[in-house]
Motif scaffolding. Sequence first.
Motif, short mmCIF file in Angstrom:
data_model
loop_
_atom_site.label_atom_id
_atom_site.label_comp_id
_atom_site.label_asym_id
_atom_site.label_seq_id
_atom_site.Cartn_x
_atom_site.Cartn_y
_atom_site.Cartn_z
N GLY A 238 37.97 64.37 66.57
CA GLY A 238 39.02 64.49 67.58
C GLY A 238 40.38 63.95 67.17
N GLN A 239 40.49 63.36 65.98
CA GLN A 239 41.77 62.80 65.53
C GLN A 239 42.74 63.93 65.19
N GLN A 240 43.95 63.86 65.72
CA GLN A 240 44.99 64.84 65.46
C GLN A 240 46.12 64.16 64.68
N LEU A 241 46.63 64.84 63.69
CA LEU A 241 47.75 64.31 62.92
C LEU A 241 49.05 64.96 63.40
N THR A 242 50.07 64.16 63.59
CA THR A 242 51.39 64.64 64.00
C THR A 242 52.23 64.87 62.76
N SER A 243 52.89 66.01 62.69
CA SER A 243 53.72 66.31 61.53
C SER A 243 55.09 65.64 61.67
N ILE A 244 55.74 65.40 60.56
CA ILE A 244 57.05 64.75 60.53
C ILE A 244 58.07 65.54 61.34
N ALA A 245 58.03 66.87 61.24
CA ALA A 245 59.02 67.70 61.94
C ALA A 245 58.93 67.54 63.46
N LYS A 246 57.80 67.10 63.98
CA LYS A 246 57.64 66.94 65.42
C LYS A 246 58.02 65.56 65.92
N GLY B 241 53.28 58.63 45.03
CA GLY B 241 52.13 59.49 44.87
C GLY B 241 50.96 59.13 45.78
N ASP B 242 50.98 57.94 46.36
CA ASP B 242 49.91 57.55 47.28
C ASP B 242 49.97 58.40 48.54
N ILE B 243 48.83 58.79 49.04
CA ILE B 243 48.74 59.48 50.33
C ILE B 243 48.30 58.43 51.34
N ILE B 244 49.11 58.24 52.36
CA ILE B 244 48.91 57.18 53.34
C ILE B 244 48.62 57.80 54.70
N ARG B 245 47.57 57.34 55.37
CA ARG B 245 47.29 57.74 56.75
C ARG B 245 47.65 56.55 57.65
N ILE B 246 48.53 56.82 58.61
CA ILE B 246 48.94 55.79 59.57
C ILE B 246 48.29 56.13 60.91
N GLU B 247 47.58 55.17 61.46
CA GLU B 247 46.97 55.32 62.78
C GLU B 247 47.70 54.35 63.71
N GLY B 248 48.30 54.89 64.76
CA GLY B 248 49.11 54.06 65.65
C GLY B 248 50.50 53.88 65.08
N ALA B 249 51.17 54.99 64.80
CA ALA B 249 52.52 54.95 64.21
C ALA B 249 53.58 55.00 65.30
N GLU B 250 54.80 54.66 64.91
CA GLU B 250 55.97 54.74 65.80
C GLU B 250 57.11 55.43 65.07
N ALA B 251 57.90 56.18 65.80
CA ALA B 251 59.14 56.76 65.29
C ALA B 251 60.27 56.02 65.99
N LYS B 252 61.07 55.29 65.23
CA LYS B 252 62.12 54.45 65.81
C LYS B 252 63.48 54.83 65.25
N LEU B 253 64.50 54.59 66.06
CA LEU B 253 65.87 54.76 65.58
C LEU B 253 66.36 53.44 65.01
N PHE B 254 66.98 53.51 63.84
CA PHE B 254 67.65 52.36 63.26
C PHE B 254 69.04 52.82 62.86
N LYS B 255 70.04 52.27 63.53
CA LYS B 255 71.44 52.67 63.32
C LYS B 255 71.62 54.17 63.51
N GLY B 256 70.88 54.74 64.47
CA GLY B 256 71.03 56.15 64.82
C GLY B 256 70.19 57.12 63.99
N PHE B 257 69.41 56.60 63.05
CA PHE B 257 68.61 57.45 62.18
C PHE B 257 67.12 57.18 62.39
N LEU B 258 66.32 58.24 62.39
CA LEU B 258 64.90 58.15 62.68
C LEU B 258 64.12 57.60 61.49
N GLN B 259 63.19 56.67 61.78
CA GLN B 259 62.33 56.10 60.75
C GLN B 259 60.91 56.00 61.26
N LEU B 260 59.96 56.00 60.36
CA LEU B 260 58.54 55.92 60.66
C LEU B 260 58.03 54.54 60.29
N THR B 261 57.15 53.99 61.14
CA THR B 261 56.56 52.69 60.84
C THR B 261 55.23 52.55 61.58
#
Length: 140
Positions: free
Chosen positions: A8-16, A73-93
Motif C-alpha cells: 500500500g505504500q505510494q511514492l510521491t514524485s518530485i514534480a508533484k 549515486g545513492d538511491i534514498i527512500r524517505i518515509e515521512g518527508a516534507e516539502a518546505k520553502l526556504f527563502k522562497g525556494f522549495l526543498q525536500l527533507t
Amino acid sequence: MAVPLRLGQQLTSIAKLRPSMRGFDCEVIVLETAAPTTTMVTGQTIHTFLVADRSGSIIMNIWGDDGKYIRNGDIIRIEGAEAKLFKGFLQLTPAKFGKFKRVGEDTMLFKEQPNVSEVMWVTEEESRAMALAEDGKAKV
C-alpha cells in the motif's frame, strides 16, 4: 537489489511537490553533494544534496550527522518527508519523525530538469500585492 515498497505504500514524485506538503514518501537518486554547513544558532550540521527522480530534481537537506553517509549515486527512500520553502525556494527533507534509508545505487532513471528548487514560490498575499502593484503601474 532494490528494497520493495511496503504493501500500500505510494511514492510521491518530485514534480508533484508543493510547499508545506508533509508525511509523504519518495525515492530519489543523489546527483550532487554540497559541503555541509553548520547553523549559527544551534550548531547543527546540514547536509545538502541535489536529488532527482523520473519527474525532476530538487534540493534535499538532511540535518545532523546521518547525512555524512550519503554519497552521489545513492538511491534514498524517505518515509515521512516534507516539502518546505526556504527563502522562497522549495526543498525536500525528512520530517522530524520521518526516516530515510539507502535502498540502492546508480540504477534509477531520473531527469535533472525541471529543478523545482529553482522555482520561486510566492504566497497568495505576495501574489495579490504584486498584482495590485502592476495594476497601479498600468493606470499611471
